[in-house]
Design an enzyme around this catalytic site. Sequence first.
Site, PDB file in Angstrom:
ATOM      1  N   ASP A  33       0.819  -1.224   0.000  1.00 51.84           N
ATOM      2  CA  ASP A  33       0.000   0.000   0.000  1.00 51.84           C
ATOM      3  C   ASP A  33       0.846   1.265   0.000  1.00 51.84           C
ATOM      4  OD1 ASP A  33      -2.255  -1.702   0.310  1.00 51.84           O
ATOM      5  OD2 ASP A  33      -1.820  -1.795   2.451  1.00 51.84           O
ATOM      6  N   ALA A  92      -4.136  -8.164  -3.500  1.00 49.26           N
ATOM      7  CA  ALA A  92      -3.546  -6.863  -3.829  1.00 49.26           C
ATOM      8  C   ALA A  92      -4.642  -5.898  -4.252  1.00 49.26           C
ATOM      9  CB  ALA A  92      -2.555  -7.025  -4.966  1.00 49.26           C
ATOM     10  N   GLY A  93      -4.320  -4.653  -4.122  1.00 49.23           N
ATOM     11  CA  GLY A  93      -5.264  -3.648  -4.595  1.00 49.23           C
ATOM     12  C   GLY A  93      -4.496  -2.404  -4.967  1.00 49.23           C
ATOM     13  N   HIS A  94      -4.558  -2.051  -6.219  1.00 49.88           N
ATOM     14  CA  HIS A  94      -3.931  -0.813  -6.658  1.00 49.88           C
ATOM     15  C   HIS A  94      -5.036   0.211  -6.821  1.00 49.88           C
ATOM     16  CE1 HIS A  94      -0.112  -2.462  -7.141  1.00 49.88           C
ATOM     17  NE2 HIS A  94      -0.186  -2.887  -8.371  1.00 49.88           N
ATOM     18  N   LYS A 138       2.054   2.111  -5.189  1.00 47.44           N
ATOM     19  CA  LYS A 138       2.673   1.617  -6.429  1.00 47.44           C
ATOM     20  C   LYS A 138       1.794   1.901  -7.638  1.00 47.44           C
ATOM     21  CE  LYS A 138       2.958  -2.587  -4.699  1.00 47.44           C
ATOM     22  NZ  LYS A 138       2.792  -2.402  -3.264  1.00 47.44           N
ATOM     23  N   LYS A 143      -0.107   4.357  -8.555  1.00 46.40           N
ATOM     24  CA  LYS A 143       0.067   5.655  -9.220  1.00 46.40           C
ATOM     25  C   LYS A 143       1.358   5.678 -10.042  1.00 46.40           C
ATOM     26  CE  LYS A 143       1.057  10.504  -8.466  1.00 46.40           C
ATOM     27  NZ  LYS A 143       0.914  11.733  -7.706  1.00 46.40           N
ATOM     28  N   GLN A 195       1.874  -6.196  -3.041  1.00 50.44           N
ATOM     29  CA  GLN A 195       2.192  -6.164  -1.599  1.00 50.44           C
ATOM     30  C   GLN A 195       3.533  -5.444  -1.384  1.00 50.44           C
ATOM     31  OE1 GLN A 195       1.191  -9.637  -2.712  1.00 50.44           O
ATOM     32  NE2 GLN A 195      -0.852  -8.843  -2.422  1.00 50.44           N
TER      33      GLN A 195
HETATM   34  P1  IMP Z   1      -2.948 -12.700   2.504  1.00 49.26           P
HETATM   35  O1  IMP Z   1      -1.997 -12.206   1.463  1.00 49.26           O
HETATM   36  O2  IMP Z   1      -4.381 -12.427   2.156  1.00 49.26           O
HETATM   37  O3  IMP Z   1      -2.698 -14.122   2.870  1.00 49.26           O
HETATM   38  O4  IMP Z   1      -2.679 -11.851   3.839  1.00 49.26           O
HETATM   39  C1  IMP Z   1      -1.465 -11.967   4.543  1.00 49.26           C
HETATM   40  C2  IMP Z   1      -1.025 -10.622   5.080  1.00 49.26           C
HETATM   41  O5  IMP Z   1      -0.651  -9.789   3.986  1.00 49.26           O
HETATM   42  C3  IMP Z   1      -2.108  -9.848   5.835  1.00 49.26           C
HETATM   43  O6  IMP Z   1      -1.505  -9.094   6.844  1.00 49.26           O
HETATM   44  C4  IMP Z   1      -2.668  -8.922   4.770  1.00 49.26           C
HETATM   45  O7  IMP Z   1      -3.268  -7.784   5.322  1.00 49.26           O
HETATM   46  C5  IMP Z   1      -1.404  -8.587   4.014  1.00 49.26           C
HETATM   47  N1  IMP Z   1      -1.653  -8.174   2.630  1.00 49.26           N
HETATM   48  C6  IMP Z   1      -2.013  -8.954   1.600  1.00 49.26           C
HETATM   49  N2  IMP Z   1      -2.132  -8.222   0.486  1.00 49.26           N
HETATM   50  C7  IMP Z   1      -1.838  -6.960   0.810  1.00 49.26           C
HETATM   51  C8  IMP Z   1      -1.760  -5.740   0.063  1.00 49.26           C
HETATM   52  O8  IMP Z   1      -1.978  -5.676  -1.145  1.00 49.26           O
HETATM   53  N3  IMP Z   1      -1.417  -4.631   0.784  1.00 49.26           N
HETATM   54  C9  IMP Z   1      -1.125  -4.678   2.096  1.00 49.26           C
HETATM   55  N4  IMP Z   1      -1.184  -5.788   2.828  1.00 49.26           N
HETATM   56  C10 IMP Z   1      -1.534  -6.930   2.187  1.00 49.26           C
END
Ligand code: IMP
Length: 416
Positions: free
Chosen positions: A14, A40-42, A17, A19, A220
């Site tokens: 978060d 993930a979320g952009h 990335k 942008k 991530q």
């Molecule tokens: P998972 O990837 O859903 O298994 O989550 C494992 C850990 O990674 C947790 O703490 C999530 O909040 C974190 N996480 C997974 N994807 C993201 C992301 O895109 N941004 C920030 N944290 C993430």
Amino acid sequence: MRKADVVVGVQWGDEGKGKIVDMLAANYDMVCRSQGGHNAGHTIWVDGIRYALHLMPSGILHSGTINVIGNGVVVNPEVLIAEMAQFDDVKGRLFISDKAHLNLPHHSEIDKAKERLKGEKAIGTTGKGIGPTYSDKVSRTGHRISELAEPERLCEAIMIDFENNKAVYEALGIATPNEKQLLADLKRYKEVLAPFITNTTNLVWKALDEGKKVLLEGAQGTLLDIDHGTYPYVTSSNTITAGACTGLGVNQKEIGDVIGIIKAYSTRVGYGPFPTEDMSSDGDRLCDVGKEFGTTTGRRRRCGWFDAVSVKYASRLDGVDRFALMKLDVLDGFESVKICKAYQYKGETIDYVPTDLENVTPIYEELSGWDKVAGISRYDDLPQNAKKYIERIEELTGIKVALISTSPERSDTIIR
Ligand code: IMP
């Protein structure tokens, strides 16, 4: 030989990335995702419109860019199909690796059930089934996207998986899918996705051989890396630059410029050590002003100060050449701002990241704040104290801040 550049998150994800990749994508012929899934979320803002992308590479917003979902990504077909539907010109611009693994509804159910069972020891996953999908892949019981070519066979294989794991799934309260429905879904996935599925390793190699500009986009952040992050409070893939190699089939000699994305402060979603977390009203302010709510789950992110120690560690793992510093404007109006420059650990002052990060106490340096950087697009126009803050980050990490973002808009970016 043309090399592929990398954009990698250097904190806990978060960092912003989306942008940067979106901005850079205009200058690249190809943008590739290498790992992670719809956890993930952009978030990308273009002309005031917000785009939330989970699986789609950020280059999709540029009509001239080819987008690749690499073998290291775990793909939920339902999510991908919904995301593809937002764009009317994906044909010929999106390619999905035939080696990428399928993330299916039961993965998410397993993820949530396991988190429930862990109780206080829960990781705080996104609940999207990312861990269970990668577990299946590593256990060699997973299914690749290429298997969608024969839905009947894949359906049968999935039903056998359920039969083999009956006892476990029953204990977790996970229902066996309705075979007819499953087959219908797999056929639909095939129908929509088949034209996009290919050997993307060859595609990326060909692009590099032809001298095309290729950008590899990590998901991530480095501190969530399965090997080098704050295990077990991590995601299930290699989020470091090397993950871009394995997740796309690009060898290390073909990696060019590595751009590390850092946020002017720190955030983390889910549980796990976070030395600079600020539990006071300052932390709340960072969260509110920075709109620090998960793109994927909507969860409020934990917020705190910039941690130069962990950023330096992560940058070494990633081989970062230069930083893009995001969300500097969120610090606007603070009387003073803090940077963690070392840790107190077992009675000593250290400047490295120990494996048991939960046992460190941050040692801060306090710098004077500034009024406003929001909307500034020239370095010289920045307030003196903001420049000092940036330069201190450079001193502590040994890496140049080459790009500074002062608002979510593309145009509010300083290039040095
Ligand atoms: P998972 O990837 O859903 O298994 O989550 C494992 C850990 O990674 C947790 O703490 C999530 O909040 C974190 N996480 C997974 N994807 C993201 C992301 O895109 N941004 C920030 N944290 C993430």
